[in-house]
Design a protein around this motif. Structure first.
Motif, PDB file in Angstrom:
ATOM      1  N   VAL A  41     -18.731  -6.072   6.532  1.00 47.78           N
ATOM      2  CA  VAL A  41     -18.658  -5.159   5.393  1.00 47.78           C
ATOM      3  C   VAL A  41     -17.354  -5.412   4.649  1.00 47.78           C
ATOM      4  O   VAL A  41     -16.265  -5.291   5.233  1.00 47.78           O
ATOM      5  CB  VAL A  41     -18.746  -3.683   5.834  1.00 47.78           C
ATOM      6  CG1 VAL A  41     -18.917  -2.784   4.617  1.00 47.78           C
ATOM      7  CG2 VAL A  41     -19.897  -3.480   6.817  1.00 47.78           C
ATOM      8  N   HIS A  42     -17.470  -5.787   3.377  1.00 47.48           N
ATOM      9  CA  HIS A  42     -16.306  -6.112   2.545  1.00 47.48           C
ATOM     10  C   HIS A  42     -16.019  -4.965   1.580  1.00 47.48           C
ATOM     11  O   HIS A  42     -16.872  -4.637   0.738  1.00 47.48           O
ATOM     12  CB  HIS A  42     -16.559  -7.382   1.732  1.00 47.48           C
ATOM     13  CG  HIS A  42     -16.682  -8.627   2.551  1.00 47.48           C
ATOM     14  ND1 HIS A  42     -15.591  -9.315   3.020  1.00 47.48           N
ATOM     15  CD2 HIS A  42     -17.771  -9.298   2.991  1.00 47.48           C
ATOM     16  CE1 HIS A  42     -15.999 -10.369   3.706  1.00 47.48           C
ATOM     17  NE2 HIS A  42     -17.321 -10.373   3.704  1.00 47.48           N
ATOM     18  N   PRO A  43     -14.830  -4.350   1.636  1.00 47.81           N
ATOM     19  CA  PRO A  43     -14.467  -3.318   0.658  1.00 47.81           C
ATOM     20  C   PRO A  43     -13.739  -3.918  -0.536  1.00 47.81           C
ATOM     21  O   PRO A  43     -13.078  -4.952  -0.420  1.00 47.81           O
ATOM     22  CB  PRO A  43     -13.527  -2.419   1.468  1.00 47.81           C
ATOM     23  CG  PRO A  43     -12.812  -3.374   2.377  1.00 47.81           C
ATOM     24  CD  PRO A  43     -13.812  -4.489   2.698  1.00 47.81           C
ATOM     25  N   GLU A  44     -13.873  -3.266  -1.677  1.00 48.80           N
ATOM     26  CA  GLU A  44     -13.153  -3.706  -2.881  1.00 48.80           C
ATOM     27  C   GLU A  44     -12.789  -2.487  -3.710  1.00 48.80           C
ATOM     28  O   GLU A  44     -13.637  -1.629  -3.965  1.00 48.80           O
ATOM     29  CB  GLU A  44     -14.005  -4.659  -3.708  1.00 48.80           C
ATOM     30  CG  GLU A  44     -13.311  -5.154  -4.970  1.00 48.80           C
ATOM     31  CD  GLU A  44     -14.186  -6.075  -5.803  1.00 48.80           C
ATOM     32  OE1 GLU A  44     -13.758  -6.452  -6.912  1.00 48.80           O
ATOM     33  OE2 GLU A  44     -15.299  -6.408  -5.354  1.00 48.80           O
ATOM     34  N   ALA A  53     -12.102  -4.315  12.974  1.00 51.10           N
ATOM     35  CA  ALA A  53     -11.367  -4.667  11.760  1.00 51.10           C
ATOM     36  C   ALA A  53     -11.180  -6.170  11.644  1.00 51.10           C
ATOM     37  O   ALA A  53     -10.901  -6.861  12.638  1.00 51.10           O
ATOM     38  CB  ALA A  53     -10.010  -3.967  11.755  1.00 51.10           C
ATOM     39  N   GLY A  54     -11.342  -6.676  10.422  1.00 51.30           N
ATOM     40  CA  GLY A  54     -11.081  -8.076  10.126  1.00 51.30           C
ATOM     41  C   GLY A  54      -9.986  -8.186   9.078  1.00 51.30           C
ATOM     42  O   GLY A  54      -9.196  -7.254   8.878  1.00 51.30           O
ATOM     43  N   GLU A  55      -9.947  -9.289   8.363  1.00 47.98           N
ATOM     44  CA  GLU A  55      -8.928  -9.501   7.340  1.00 47.98           C
ATOM     45  C   GLU A  55      -9.278  -8.761   6.060  1.00 47.98           C
ATOM     46  O   GLU A  55     -10.444  -8.565   5.728  1.00 47.98           O
ATOM     47  CB  GLU A  55      -8.789 -11.000   7.052  1.00 47.98           C
ATOM     48  CG  GLU A  55      -8.292 -11.815   8.242  1.00 47.98           C
ATOM     49  CD  GLU A  55      -8.132 -13.287   7.898  1.00 47.98           C
ATOM     50  OE1 GLU A  55      -8.535 -13.677   6.773  1.00 47.98           O
ATOM     51  OE2 GLU A  55      -7.614 -14.039   8.744  1.00 47.98           O
ATOM     52  N   ASN A  56      -8.228  -8.349   5.331  1.00 47.97           N
ATOM     53  CA  ASN A  56      -8.372  -7.734   4.006  1.00 47.97           C
ATOM     54  C   ASN A  56      -9.282  -6.512   4.007  1.00 47.97           C
ATOM     55  O   ASN A  56     -10.031  -6.275   3.054  1.00 47.97           O
ATOM     56  CB  ASN A  56      -8.888  -8.769   2.997  1.00 47.97           C
ATOM     57  CG  ASN A  56      -7.974  -9.971   2.870  1.00 47.97           C
ATOM     58  OD1 ASN A  56      -6.745  -9.831   2.831  1.00 47.97           O
ATOM     59  ND2 ASN A  56      -8.551 -11.159   2.824  1.00 47.97           N
ATOM     60  N   VAL A  93     -14.865   1.615   3.356  1.00 50.87           N
ATOM     61  CA  VAL A  93     -14.007   1.961   2.220  1.00 50.87           C
ATOM     62  C   VAL A  93     -12.951   2.980   2.648  1.00 50.87           C
ATOM     63  O   VAL A  93     -11.773   2.876   2.279  1.00 50.87           O
ATOM     64  CB  VAL A  93     -14.869   2.498   1.056  1.00 50.87           C
ATOM     65  CG1 VAL A  93     -14.003   3.212   0.024  1.00 50.87           C
ATOM     66  CG2 VAL A  93     -15.634   1.360   0.405  1.00 50.87           C
ATOM     67  N   GLY A  94     -13.353   3.977   3.446  1.00 50.76           N
ATOM     68  CA  GLY A  94     -12.402   4.977   3.902  1.00 50.76           C
ATOM     69  C   GLY A  94     -11.308   4.409   4.785  1.00 50.76           C
ATOM     70  O   GLY A  94     -10.158   4.857   4.737  1.00 50.76           O
ATOM     71  N   ARG A  95     -11.640   3.408   5.586  1.00 47.28           N
ATOM     72  CA  ARG A  95     -10.637   2.771   6.443  1.00 47.28           C
ATOM     73  C   ARG A  95      -9.715   1.860   5.648  1.00 47.28           C
ATOM     74  O   ARG A  95      -8.537   1.707   5.976  1.00 47.28           O
ATOM     75  CB  ARG A  95     -11.325   1.969   7.559  1.00 47.28           C
ATOM     76  CG  ARG A  95     -12.094   2.809   8.570  1.00 47.28           C
ATOM     77  CD  ARG A  95     -12.622   1.950   9.714  1.00 47.28           C
ATOM     78  NE  ARG A  95     -13.449   2.712  10.642  1.00 47.28           N
ATOM     79  CZ  ARG A  95     -13.895   2.258  11.805  1.00 47.28           C
ATOM     80  NH1 ARG A  95     -13.594   1.011  12.180  1.00 47.28           N
ATOM     81  NH2 ARG A  95     -14.642   3.016  12.596  1.00 47.28           N
ATOM     82  N   ALA A  96     -10.257   1.233   4.614  1.00 49.61           N
ATOM     83  CA  ALA A  96      -9.474   0.263   3.842  1.00 49.61           C
ATOM     84  C   ALA A  96      -8.503   0.929   2.870  1.00 49.61           C
ATOM     85  O   ALA A  96      -7.409   0.406   2.624  1.00 49.61           O
ATOM     86  CB  ALA A  96     -10.413  -0.674   3.082  1.00 49.61           C
ATOM     87  N   PHE A  97      -8.901   2.084   2.319  1.00 49.03           N
ATOM     88  CA  PHE A  97      -8.096   2.723   1.274  1.00 49.03           C
ATOM     89  C   PHE A  97      -7.810   4.171   1.683  1.00 49.03           C
ATOM     90  O   PHE A  97      -8.690   5.028   1.570  1.00 49.03           O
ATOM     91  CB  PHE A  97      -8.823   2.669  -0.071  1.00 49.03           C
ATOM     92  CG  PHE A  97      -9.335   1.291  -0.415  1.00 49.03           C
ATOM     93  CD1 PHE A  97      -8.464   0.242  -0.629  1.00 49.03           C
ATOM     94  CD2 PHE A  97     -10.708   1.043  -0.516  1.00 49.03           C
ATOM     95  CE1 PHE A  97      -8.941  -1.025  -0.938  1.00 49.03           C
ATOM     96  CE2 PHE A  97     -11.187  -0.216  -0.828  1.00 49.03           C
ATOM     97  CZ  PHE A  97     -10.307  -1.264  -1.043  1.00 49.03           C
ATOM     98  N   GLU A  98      -6.617   4.426   2.136  1.00 45.99           N
ATOM     99  CA  GLU A  98      -6.267   5.752   2.631  1.00 45.99           C
ATOM    100  C   GLU A  98      -6.034   6.725   1.476  1.00 45.99           C
ATOM    101  O   GLU A  98      -5.703   6.339   0.359  1.00 45.99           O
ATOM    102  CB  GLU A  98      -5.014   5.670   3.500  1.00 45.99           C
ATOM    103  CG  GLU A  98      -5.190   4.834   4.769  1.00 45.99           C
ATOM    104  CD  GLU A  98      -3.933   4.823   5.617  1.00 45.99           C
ATOM    105  OE1 GLU A  98      -2.910   5.382   5.167  1.00 45.99           O
ATOM    106  OE2 GLU A  98      -3.979   4.257   6.734  1.00 45.99           O
TER     107      GLU A  98
END
Length: 285
Positions: free
Chosen positions: A76-79, A16-19, A49-54
């Motif tokens: 990998v950058h999610p948005e 995991a990184g920032e944002n 995406v699954g890790r960033a947005f529950e």
């Protein structure tokens, strides 16, 4: 084969990184020509995406654009594109050393009341996986295929000079995998272009786009980890080919319907250790 690092270990190695970003190093064993196997980069996007947005609803569709080569250290950058009450659209960009490699857009949706519950795809009558012949053998195969067990149920073998353009292939991971949409996306892109059996030697190819519609909320394999993948050529001309793709799961019900556009590539030369999938031309040579 060399450079083994299984799918589960690779997913678990994501950092995991920032944002909401994720960092991962791709071993050479997942190579497809000069890049990384496209199904893997798509899966990395979905996992991020699954890790960033529950709490996302079930995945309903994905559009994957293969922009450039991916390999080595990736970010990998999610948005979040749009989050509504029933539909959510998110994006994942896979960034490699030279810039954007893969851009994936994922659409998630809650189930809705429907007047219909039916499919119009005939159930294929094919040999069981244990009765089908091995799809790849020897060293002349794309490097990433070492992570899959694949058996040809119907159609043509790679670079066999066959006139077949509609192929059914049993595929499962070589390792034991808990079924998920991430692992299924990684597996569903395994078949070579449907035109490939028409040729007798390997040549490089690049996928441009891959569109996926998910037909079931919680797809499960046919048995013992096996999925049935169908790849059918639609058109080949001017160095491009279009094909439709299906994945069949438990009870031989369709779980994914897809479409892919591939193009002739000149990025691979004879000095490379790895081998890319074959590519078609306007005229068979």
């Amino acid at each position: 084969m060399l450079f083994r690092s299984g799918f589960s270990d690779l997913i678990n190695s994501m950092r995991a990184g920032e944002n909401g970003t994720q960092h991962v190093t791709i071993p050479p064993g997942w190579a497809q020509g000069q890049s990384t196997y496209g199904g893997l980069t798509a899966a990395l996007g979905l996992e991020t995406v699954g890790r960033a947005f529950e709490g996302l609803p079930p995945l309903r569709s994905a559009m994957i654009n293969f922009v450039g080569a991916a390999g080595g250290d990736l970010t990998v950058h999610p948005e979040m594109i749009r989050q509504g009450r029933s539909m959510t659209v998110a994006q994942a960009d896979v960034i490699a050393e030279k810039g954007l490699a893969t851009r994936s857009t994922f659409s998630f949706g809650m189930a809705r009341e429907s007047a219909f519950e039916e499919t119009h795809l005939p159930v294929p009558d094919l040999p069981e996986p244990e009765d089908a012949q091995r799809y790849f053998s020897g060293v002349a195969r794309p490097t990433f295929t070492q992570f899959f067990d694949s058996r040809l149920a119907k159609g043509g073998m790679p670079r066999s000079g066959s006139d077949q353009t509609n192929h059914f292939i049993w595929v499962k991971f070589e390792e034991t995998i808990q079924p998920s949409m991430v692992s299924l996306l990684a597996l569903a892109d395994m078949p070579p272009p449907a035109m490939m059996p028409k040729f007798t030697e390997f040549k490089p190819i690049s996928s441009l786009t891959w569109m996926v519609n998910v037909l079931q909320e919680n797809p499960q394999p046919y048995k013992d980890g096996w999925w049935l993948l169908q790849s059918r050529a639609e058109h080949a001309s001017q160095g491009y080919s279009s094909q439709d793709m299906l994945v069949w799961g438990a009870n031989l019900k369709p779980v994914i319907a897809g479409r892919q556009l591939d193009r002739k590539s000149t990025r691979l030369n004879s000095s490379h250790l790895v081998i890319s999938y074959a590519v078609f031309c306007l005229k068979k040579k």
